[in-house]
Design a protein around this motif. Structure first.
Motif, PDB file in Angstrom:
ATOM      1  N   ARG A 267       0.850  -1.189   0.000  1.00 29.63           N
ATOM      2  CA  ARG A 267       0.000   0.000   0.000  1.00 29.63           C
ATOM      3  C   ARG A 267       0.894   1.252   0.000  1.00 29.63           C
ATOM      4  NH1 ARG A 267      -3.027  -3.312  -1.248  1.00 29.63           N
ATOM      5  NH2 ARG A 267      -5.019  -3.936  -0.303  1.00 29.63           N
ATOM      6  N   TYR A 269       0.704   5.574   0.340  1.00 30.14           N
ATOM      7  CA  TYR A 269      -0.127   6.653   0.878  1.00 30.14           C
ATOM      8  C   TYR A 269       0.488   7.994   0.491  1.00 30.14           C
ATOM      9  CZ  TYR A 269      -1.559   2.714   3.813  1.00 30.14           C
ATOM     10  OH  TYR A 269      -1.991   1.487   4.255  1.00 30.14           O
ATOM     11  N   ILE A 278      -6.005  11.894   2.306  1.00 33.48           N
ATOM     12  CA  ILE A 278      -4.957  10.903   2.113  1.00 33.48           C
ATOM     13  C   ILE A 278      -5.404  10.001   0.976  1.00 33.48           C
ATOM     14  CG2 ILE A 278      -3.559   9.082   3.144  1.00 33.48           C
ATOM     15  CD1 ILE A 278      -3.190  11.778   4.513  1.00 33.48           C
ATOM     16  N   VAL A 280      -4.899   6.541  -1.039  1.00 35.30           N
ATOM     17  CA  VAL A 280      -4.388   5.202  -0.755  1.00 35.30           C
ATOM     18  C   VAL A 280      -4.378   4.402  -2.055  1.00 35.30           C
ATOM     19  CG1 VAL A 280      -4.654   3.125   0.650  1.00 35.30           C
ATOM     20  CG2 VAL A 280      -5.414   5.341   1.550  1.00 35.30           C
ATOM     21  N   THR A 334      -6.428  -0.041   3.987  1.00 35.56           N
ATOM     22  CA  THR A 334      -7.215   1.163   3.756  1.00 35.56           C
ATOM     23  C   THR A 334      -7.392   1.908   5.079  1.00 35.56           C
ATOM     24  OG1 THR A 334      -9.286  -0.062   4.034  1.00 35.56           O
ATOM     25  CG2 THR A 334      -8.412   0.166   1.779  1.00 35.56           C
TER      26      THR A 334
END
Length: 352
Positions: A267, A269, A278, A280, A334
């Motif tokens: 992931r 960010y 933000i 993702v 998430t």
């Protein structure tokens, strides 16, 4: 907004390594502010007023030292022990230092001086972790089409390669990533070249390397994009793809800021200042990116965020709101909705 009671500095020291916020004095910051866990949230402790304009910091694991920047016209770096007692300091030989990093072995340190467009590099004493001698100073050259933001070079990020042979530096003003290669025996810079030329006017800000693949991600502040880069063994980068950090229907003003990967490298960010979110992304097996969500940061102008995977949290420093918010980190990487905000005027950085 949480009503915060001031906690004694001893409470923070007793919970080391702990968390802290760096603040800008000209935006109401009181100094370094301890962040103390309280139930499901955080409280602001008693500020350490002597540690001012702390825009970024790095930790040295071997000696448990913290290397903290003082972002001002006469830039400085302070070295502190685990209790934030200052043990040494030096000029960064430039204006407005905004990023500091150590190499993997912990015996070299580099600083990006934003306003003067320069990079300062020190060798560290292996026995003490302190700076040895004078810093090497390299000045970037270049400018971009944005006359307000890119009239000159503006170094914004520095990072060593895994083998320590090269230091990369990202320059917002020059639209470039520079490569500074070291002479192995002396540790001095042998040559400097451009490792990657970004799109004109994009204003690259920070770079993060994937933990396993020869892939890096370059966030551009002015263009609000992330560029997927393939890293070559010679220290150069090649563009693979470009994705936006903003929703397709957003029409306001925004500036991308911080970028980070989770530990698994699955992931990515990015914080958006203006859109106040933000972003993702899912990281594919080949390093490609797919947008998963935009989550409101719970404040205004998210300059920085700290990913706390073990605690299941992301803490966001909302600079212009003067707050820190907590976003729950879900098992799939998430983010959930922002919780109550903690007041930290002038917040610029969250360290641990």
């Amino acid at each position: 907004m949480l009503a915060l009671g001031a906690l004694p500095a001893q409470s923070f020291a007793a919970s080391r390594p702990g968390l802290y916020a760096g603040t800008y004095a000209n935006e109401g910051g009181a100094g370094l502010v301890p962040l103390v866990a309280a139930g499901n949230g955080w409280r602001a402790g008693t500020a350490m007023a002597a540690i001012r304009n702390l825009s970024f910091g790095a930790n040295g694991a071997r000696h448990r030292l913290r290397y903290l920047l003082d972002e001002q016209q006469q830039g400085a770096i302070g070295i502190y022990d685990a209790t934030f007692r200052k043990v040494a300091g030096a000029s960064t030989k430039g204006a407005d230092p905004c990023y500091v990093t150590l190499n993997r072995t912990g015996d070299m340190l580099a600083v990006a001086n934003y306003s003067s467009g320069s990079v300062a590099i020190w060798t560290l004493d292996r026995a003490t972790g302190l700076l040895r001698g004078e810093a090497q100073l390299v000045r970037h050259e270049g400018s971009g089409p944005d006359k307000e933001r890119q009239a000159a070079a503006h170094a914004h990020w520095v990072g060593f390669t895994a083998d320590g042979a090269t230091l990369h530096s990202v320059d917002l003003g020059a639209d470039a990533v520079f490569a500074h290669r070291f002479e192995r025996t002396s540790g001095h810079i042998a040559d400097t070249s451009i490792a990657y030329t970004a799109e004109a006017g994009s204003g690259p800000r920070h770079l993060v390397r994937h933990p396993r693949m020869p892939i890096a991600y370059l966030v551009a502040e002015l263009a609000n994009t992330v560029t997927v880069l393939r890293a070559s063994t010679d220290g150069t980068f090649a563009k693979q793809a470009v994705v936006s950090t903003l929703p397709t229907d957003f029409r306001g003003s925004s500036a991308a800021a911080h970028i980070a990967l989770n530990a698994a490298g699955s992931r990515l960010y990015v914080s958006n200042r203006g859109h106040d979110s933000i972003a993702v992304y899912d990281v594919a097996r080949d390093g490609g990116l797919r947008l998963l969500q935009h989550v409101g940061c719970g404040g205004h102008w998210p300059r920085f965020f700290r990913l706390l995977e073990r605690q299941g949290n992301m803490l966001v420093a909302n600079q212009r709101a003067g707050t820190i918010t907590r976003l729950p980190l879900q098992r799939d990487g998430t983010l959930g909705a922002a919780g109550p905000a903690v007041a930290v005027p002038g917040v610029a950085f969250i360290g641990e």
